[in-house]
Design a protein around this motif. Sequence first.
Motif, PDB file in Angstrom:
ATOM      1  N   ARG A  17      -6.844   8.765  -1.720  1.00  0.00           N
ATOM      2  CA  ARG A  17      -7.335   7.407  -1.467  1.00  0.00           C
ATOM      3  C   ARG A  17      -6.199   6.449  -1.172  1.00  0.00           C
ATOM      4  NH1 ARG A  17     -12.368   6.420  -5.504  1.00  0.00           N
ATOM      5  NH2 ARG A  17     -12.954   8.605  -5.501  1.00  0.00           N
TER       6      ARG A  17
ATOM      7  N   TYR B 259      -5.004   7.050   2.225  1.00  0.00           N
ATOM      8  CA  TYR B 259      -5.968   6.617   3.232  1.00  0.00           C
ATOM      9  C   TYR B 259      -5.869   5.106   3.458  1.00  0.00           C
ATOM     10  CZ  TYR B 259     -10.290   6.134   5.837  1.00  0.00           C
ATOM     11  OH  TYR B 259     -11.191   5.852   6.813  1.00  0.00           O
ATOM     12  N   ARG B 260      -5.713   4.368   2.325  1.00  0.00           N
ATOM     13  CA  ARG B 260      -5.582   2.909   2.457  1.00  0.00           C
ATOM     14  C   ARG B 260      -4.357   2.563   3.300  1.00  0.00           C
ATOM     15  NH1 ARG B 260      -7.686   2.287  -2.576  1.00  0.00           N
ATOM     16  NH2 ARG B 260      -5.677   2.574  -3.593  1.00  0.00           N
ATOM     17  N   THR B 261      -3.248   3.245   3.052  1.00  0.00           N
ATOM     18  CA  THR B 261      -2.044   2.981   3.836  1.00  0.00           C
ATOM     19  C   THR B 261      -2.286   3.301   5.305  1.00  0.00           C
ATOM     20  OG1 THR B 261      -0.898   3.873   1.933  1.00  0.00           O
ATOM     21  CG2 THR B 261       0.455   3.363   3.836  1.00  0.00           C
TER      22      THR B 261
ATOM     23  N   SER C 261       1.031   4.238  -2.778  1.00  0.00           N
ATOM     24  CA  SER C 261       0.851   5.640  -2.416  1.00  0.00           C
ATOM     25  C   SER C 261       2.047   6.465  -2.877  1.00  0.00           C
ATOM     26  CB  SER C 261       0.607   5.716  -0.909  1.00  0.00           C
ATOM     27  OG  SER C 261       1.180   6.811  -0.338  1.00  0.00           O
TER      28      SER C 261
ATOM     29  N   ALA D 148       0.848  -1.198   0.000  1.00  0.00           N
ATOM     30  CA  ALA D 148       0.000   0.000   0.000  1.00  0.00           C
ATOM     31  C   ALA D 148       0.884   1.249   0.000  1.00  0.00           C
ATOM     32  CB  ALA D 148      -0.912  -0.015   1.219  1.00  0.00           C
TER      33      ALA D 148
ATOM     34  N   GLN E 182      -5.067   3.355   6.910  1.00  0.00           N
ATOM     35  CA  GLN E 182      -5.970   2.379   7.534  1.00  0.00           C
ATOM     36  C   GLN E 182      -5.223   1.115   7.905  1.00  0.00           C
ATOM     37  OE1 GLN E 182      -9.197   2.018   4.764  1.00  0.00           O
ATOM     38  NE2 GLN E 182     -10.656   2.550   6.346  1.00  0.00           N
ATOM     39  N   LEU E 183      -4.380   0.653   6.977  1.00  0.00           N
ATOM     40  CA  LEU E 183      -3.615  -0.560   7.258  1.00  0.00           C
ATOM     41  C   LEU E 183      -2.673  -0.346   8.432  1.00  0.00           C
ATOM     42  CD1 LEU E 183      -2.811  -1.929   3.710  1.00  0.00           C
ATOM     43  CD2 LEU E 183      -3.999  -3.112   5.537  1.00  0.00           C
TER      44      LEU E 183
END
Length: 582
Positions: free
Chosen positions: A234, A237-239, A191, A187, A241-242
Amino acid sequence: MLRPSTAGFRRLLPLLLPHRRALLGGGLCMLVFVACWPLLAWLAGQLIPAIGAGDLPRVLRVIGLALGVFMVQKLAQFGQDSLLAEPALLVSQDLRRQLFARLQRLDFGALEKLSAGDLTYRLTEDADRVGEVIYKTIQDTTPSALQLVVVFGYMVWLDWPLSLATLVLAPVVAVLVSVFGARVMQAAERSQKQVSELAGLLGEAIGGLPLVRAFAAEPWLQQRFEEEIDLHRRARYRTQQLLALQYPVVGFLEAAGILAVLLIGAARIQAGGLDAQGFSSYVTALLMLIDPISHLTTNFNEFQQGQASLRRLREIEREPVEAPDRPDALPLPLGQVAGRLELREVTFGYAPDQPVLRGLDLTVAAGQVVALVGPSGAGKSTLFSLLLRFNTAQQGQVLLDGHDLAGLRAHELRRAVALVPQQSSVFSGTVAEAIAFGRPASREQIREAARLANADGFIEALPQGYDSRIEERGSNFSGGQLQRLAIARAVLGNPAVLLLDEATSALDAEAEAAVQRGLDQAMAGRTVLVIAHRLATVQTADRIVVLEAGQIIEQGSHGALMASGGRYREFCERQLIHLGSD
Ligand code: ADP
């Protein structure tokens, strides 16, 4: 996906050899540092039951001992870190030095294939990363691995069945943690890619703003930009969240692992295999494993990145270098070069099947001035590159004073044949250094070269004369001054042949006249090949050679060629020769 191979790094080991004394001293300190860990675990085993029993004198004794061990350990750590830092840094310096030396010898074809930006990145960022890995491996990975082995060995000695259980549990936890880590890495990479795309778009947008405005395309560009920043958000954000999940999950897994060991430990105590003291030592030792494991995993990730960087550095080493001089190369004593040039049926192409020069025959007597004229791409600069032996003809011969260039020593050849490039690039440093350009030269010789190049006047008018500083890219000197410095640099070694690539950008009349005076003086008594753009040059040349598509199509004097009404006359009329600049 990168393979975690150590092969690339192993080849760096010879670089460590000269530093073995520091490595040995650092290694000894490391052993002391690591050996203190099981000792401390043992002391913890003594301490915890003593505290539980309220045995104050014993508690004091153990704490005193522990303090002593800590002190020895921290001293050893200091010794380790300070002794190992230098070899680690020297190895990465050696690596950079070797690469730069290689870069200086690279074949020109290879050099052009690797862009300047790319090479700079490799020699700074990549070399830094590799240096960091070397540093970490010596100073962090090695003691951490050693700590892991020694502390775990102590745990096996304390109670092997419990250690066996730990050994089964630990990889389960480690695998779960690393699976998670890999997803975070992916991720993060996505990014990162998004960031570079955003930077790319920004670069394009900033450069193209006038165009965008001229076409009233602002809304279109704004929308493209907004789409890009949306994708960027986005990915980030994924990073995030992980990452937000990573700490609790990893923390929970570790806690569960430790609790499981505690449970098994309790069973072992009940079975009589372990006492309370031993178990306290065991748990302390277990906690001592967390740190080295986390260091090793972080370092492993960096190691993988370093592996990629090392591969990129190694690629430079695989590029071909300039062919060395033949063992039987003829010496070319500087004072004894007359400067007669000859090309015999020379055919050359950067790609062998696409000749740029085709069967070229040209003889320039010593002391003659020959102007090369022709459209861009005709092969004029290529001809220069052959005369400097930057490239070698595929067919035919290039001779200086009757000697094939291939049979001369490159260094001596390049002292006899001097280049004044079109872009008068000088290195930063003092004026004297720029003229000497690494050659041993007395101040008197430098002055003489400057005088020939008609540069002495302006140099002496500078507040610090020959010691005045030239900024990067010569930004504090005018175009005409830089050209005269480049002429001085060329004539310093008193070369027999001068290769002159006339600047196309016009100087004002006064500067032009000053440069021309310098050139006239510099050319006197030398063989000169000049890529000519100016009427003054072609008019005074002994001969004009018109090149087109790698072949000589006309030669003669200016007057004769004008009279014959051929291609040369056409060039003059199409202003390829700057009729108006004089
Ligand atoms: P001129 O100096 O007359 O403008 P050049 O000698 O620079 O011409 O170029 C002659 C031809 O060789 C051109 O087609 C050019 O694209 C090609 N060329 C020049 N340098 C290289 C290079 N380093 N690699 C491949 N092709 C090149």
